[in-house]
Design a protein around this motif. Structure first.
Motif, short mmCIF file in Angstrom:
data_model
loop_
_atom_site.label_atom_id
_atom_site.label_comp_id
_atom_site.label_asym_id
_atom_site.label_seq_id
_atom_site.Cartn_x
_atom_site.Cartn_y
_atom_site.Cartn_z
N THR A 49 0.90 -1.25 -0.03
CA THR A 49 0.07 -0.02 0.02
C THR A 49 0.87 1.35 0.10
OG1 THR A 49 -1.72 1.28 1.05
CG2 THR A 49 -0.26 -0.10 2.39
N HIS A 50 0.37 2.29 -0.40
CA HIS A 50 0.97 3.71 -0.65
C HIS A 50 0.48 4.50 0.39
CE1 HIS A 50 3.94 2.91 -3.62
NE2 HIS A 50 2.89 2.18 -4.18
N GLY A 51 -0.26 4.06 1.16
CA GLY A 51 -1.30 4.90 2.00
C GLY A 51 -0.52 5.00 3.33
N ILE A 52 -0.84 5.59 4.59
CA ILE A 52 -0.05 5.67 5.62
C ILE A 52 0.13 4.48 6.48
CG2 ILE A 52 -2.21 6.12 7.57
CD1 ILE A 52 -0.24 8.07 8.45
N ALA A 53 -0.76 3.45 6.09
CA ALA A 53 -0.47 2.10 6.51
C ALA A 53 0.53 1.16 6.04
CB ALA A 53 -1.94 1.30 6.49
N HIS A 54 1.25 1.90 5.24
CA HIS A 54 2.39 1.23 4.75
C HIS A 54 3.50 0.96 5.60
CE1 HIS A 54 4.48 5.22 4.46
NE2 HIS A 54 5.68 4.38 4.72
N ALA A 55 3.54 1.77 6.74
CA ALA A 55 4.40 1.42 7.88
C ALA A 55 3.90 0.09 8.43
CB ALA A 55 4.61 2.45 9.02
#
Length: 163
Positions: free
Chosen positions: A59-65
Motif C-alpha cells: 500500500t502507498h497509504g499511511i498504513a505502509h508502515a
C-alpha cells in the motif's frame, strides 16, 4: 540483501530508488553524529533507510508502515529494523493520532537515534530529490497536515541538526 527484499516483496523501481536515496542521506547524517562523539549504528541506519518503505509493496497509504512491519516480521528481520520501519512516518505518530488515522493503537514515535535519523532523512527526500526543511513544511501545509505534526517534524530537524 535489502534491495533483494524490496524487489522480492513487490516494491516498484520508484520506491526502491527512493529507499536508496533515503539510506544514503541517513548514512551521511549519521556520519555527522560520529564527529560529535555520538556513535549511531551505521549498518542499522543504512539497512533501515533501505527498508523503511518496505510496506509500499502492499500500500502507498499511511498504513505502509504497518504493512512493512508485517513483511519484516514474516521475513524474520531484526526487531531494531522493524522498529525503524514502524516509526519512520513524518516525525512519528502518537497513539491518539494512530487511532484517528485508522492505524492499530500503538506509539509510532521514533525513540532511538537510528529511528530518528531515518525518519528525518525520509522527510528530506521526495522521490530521489533532496529538499529543505522549508520545502517539507510547505508541502505539509499545502496538504493541510495538522500543526502538531508540522511542529514535530521541525523539532526532529532541530534535534538532528540538519535542515
Amino acid at each position: 540483501m535489502a534491495l533483494k527484499i524490496l524487489k522480492d516483496s513487490g516494491c516498484n523501481n520508484d520506491v526502491i530508488a527512493h529507499c536508496i536515496a533515503v539510506s544514503k542521506l541517513a548514512v551521511d547524517i549519521a556520519g555527522k553524529f560520529s564527529s560529535k562523539k555520538e556513535y549511531p549504528d551505521m549498518e542499522l541506519i543504512e539497512l533501515g533507510g533501505l527498508l523503511h518503505d518496505l510496506g509500499r509493496a502492499r500500500t502507498h497509504g499511511i498504513a505502509h508502515a504497518i504493512e512493512g512491519v508485517a513483511i519484516a516480521r514474516e521475513l524474520g528481520l531484526d526487531k531494531q529494523l522493524t522498529e525503524i520501519i514502524k516509526r519512520h512516518i513524518g516525525a512519528g505518530i502518537s497513539t491518539e493520532e494512530a487511532v484517528r488515522l485508522g492505524l492499530p493503537e500503538d506509539d509510532y514515535m521514533p525513540r532511538t537515534i537510528e529511528e530518528k535519523i531515518v525518519a528525518h532523512a525520509d522527510n528530506l527526500i521526495v522521490g530521489t530529490r533532496r529538499i529543505t526543511m522549508d520545502e517539507r513544511i510547505a508541502m505539509m501545509t499545502e496538504k493541510n497536515i495538522d500543526i502538531e505534526s508540522i511542529k514535530r517534524v521541525r523539532a526532529l530537524a532541530d534535534e538532528i541538526g540538519i535542515q
